[in-house]
Structure formats: structure tokens, C-alpha cells
Design an enzyme around this catalytic site. Sequence first.
Site, PDB file in Angstrom:
ATOM      1  CB  CYS A  99      39.744  18.934 -20.763  1.00 26.27           C
ATOM      2  SG  CYS A  99      38.845  20.501 -20.594  1.00 26.27           S
ATOM      3  CB  CYS A 195      42.485  24.012 -16.321  1.00 25.53           C
ATOM      4  SG  CYS A 195      41.508  22.490 -16.364  1.00 25.53           S
TER       5      CYS A 195
END
Length: 382
Positions: A99, A195
Amino acid sequence: MTAPLVIVGMSGGVDSSVAAWLLQQQGYAVQGLFMSNWDEDEDGYCTAAQDFQDAREVCERLGIVLHKVSFAGEYRERVFAHFLAEYQAGRTPNPDVLCNREIKFGVCFEYARRLGAERVATGHYARVEHVPAGVRLLKGIDTDKDQSYFLHGIDAAALAHTLFPLGGLRKREVRRLALEQALPVFDKKDSTGICFIGERPFAEFLQRYLPAQPGEIRTLDGRRLGEHRGLMYYTLGQRQGLRIGGRRDAGELPWYVAAKDVAGNVLIVVQGHDHPALLCSEARVARLTWIAGAAPAERFRCGVKVRYRQPDQPCTVEIAPNGGAYIAFDMPQRAVTPGQYAVFYDADVCLGGGVIESAGPCAGQGPGTRQGLPEGAFACHP
């Protein structure tokens, strides 16, 4: 003279909020950018909506513009697809590293630059040092919060235009500054975990995308102990969730995951936290990235972390002809897990890292196997 524009990645948390305030104090023209990467939240576990409101309140308090953008499509293609493929292959991925490289310091970084940013900043606990040869990524001063492990894959060109205002601070100082400046998130709890999963049960989430394939749990000598729910739900060194219980034909020591036989769909377990089958003296690493653009040498000494927050472990690294590397640890390491990252350090300088492909053998064992494990069950050499 116009102050240089810095766009700060605002997460709605205390770290990015204090980073934005610090940059204001340093004379930068600051704007915020809230990025969302996940567009499914039918169960209410995702906190993105509240995080955006928190970021908006902080930006209002600081008097700065807040942009909002979604990279959900890019995230699914570049991060989540890899996440699922790794679990399906029996490995344990770390999506935060991807990410950072592909999204935060990839497409989001370029988006901020198109908005006119001369610099991009985040609330990560790390430091960037400009040297004649380019840039170096350094650990954050707060060893408990240092996040260089997750940043090791970032391109040097992006690092050259990145600011980490919190790199020289400790977390308690950041909390204190947030309170003193009356930032509304001064006591907000730090986010944890992956997340897009949030606080939802991990197994429940994964079942939506990958069908469970139950199989046998066996000992090193092949004794059947029970049934696992699916290899993807277990990681090396795991103790909880095995549901083996006490057995008359075994001692009282707890059971731990030692390996996954993906071809046979068998989970291999051993007893005892420090069983030799859980230890390895070397590992093979692939998909290497180097902050300087290349490895320091074909063979070199350094420290390595094979998991976040682990103290640096002394090792020797040898670059393989195929571009991967072999790591020889000075001391045997426990539960070195394929799919996770090995990150290399020279004292405070993060050199780079790569994905762990396999690990073994135990000290005193021949190449290719860990003690008692089936040939090929995450052995170091093919």
C-alpha cells in the site's frame, strides 16, 4: 517569496494531524489530502467516514484546505489482488508495504504532485536524509514506533520529495503537542490491523473471497491430530485457534504451527515454543527493492528484521544470480514466515528489503529441510 506547498496525507489520526501543524510552524503552505482505498462497508467495520470527519475538523482547526480522493480501484488491483493470491498460496502477506509503495507513495503521491505540491508529507515515524548520492531512509527516533520497515519499498525519487515531520519525535511528544494545540483527535486511539478489514473477524472477512478448504493437522511424524479450517487461516508460529487440546499420547506443552504442506493441504504442528522445527538459520528472499537502487555488494553484513518491531538481527546477505538473495542469520530465527518481508539495515539506515519466499534449515541440519519437516515445506533451497 511564496512558501513551498506541502500536501499532507491526512488519515484523521493524531500523527498526520500533528505533522500538518508542525509543517505550518516551519513556514510551509500546507494542504491536506484524505485518501480512501476501500469502497465496501456493509457491516459497518470500516472507519473511513468517521476518519474523514476527524480529518476535516483538524483541517478546519488549522485553517487549511482538505482534498479528498478515492483510489479504491487501484488498491484492489495493486494491493488486494496480491493479498488474496498470497493467502491462496498458503503464504502470509503484509499489504501495508505494498500500500505504501503502490498507493500512498505511488498513485496518491503523483496525485498530490498534480495538485501542485512541491513536497508530500505523512505522519510516519521515519526520517529522510539527503546525501550527495541521493536520499537515505532512516529509522524514526522512537524505536517503539519506527515505521521504516513498512516504507522500505518506496522509490527513492518519491522519498526525495517526501517529508516525515514526526521522525525525530516520540509518540508521547506527539500526543502532548496535539493536546496543547487543541487538535480534536489528541486522544484518538491509534488504528491497528489491516486497513480494509478493520475490527471485523479476519476469518469471516477472508471467507468472502476465498473458499475454505479444510484438511488434516499432523505432527512431524505423520500422526493425525485433527482438522484445520483452511491453511490460509494459520501462520507459522501460531498457537491460538488450533483446537487440538490435551492428548494422552503427547506432553503438556502447547502446539504451534511449524509448516504448511500446501500440495497436501496439511497443517504441520509441533509442541513447544522453541521446538527446533520452528527455528531456521537461513532464508530466501525475492522481489528485492533497494533505496539506493542496488544492493551494497554481492555479499555483505547487515541487520535484518523479518517482522515489524523485531530488533535487528545480525546476518550475512548474498545476492543470487536471479536477483533474489539468501540470508544467513547469526542466530536461528523463530517462525520466519513466507509472504512477510525481510528488511535490511545498516544501523539506522534502511537499505531495502524483499519478500520472504522460504526459510530453513535449522542449525545443524542439512540444506533443504528444517528438522523433520517434509521436503519442500518452506525449505530454503529447492
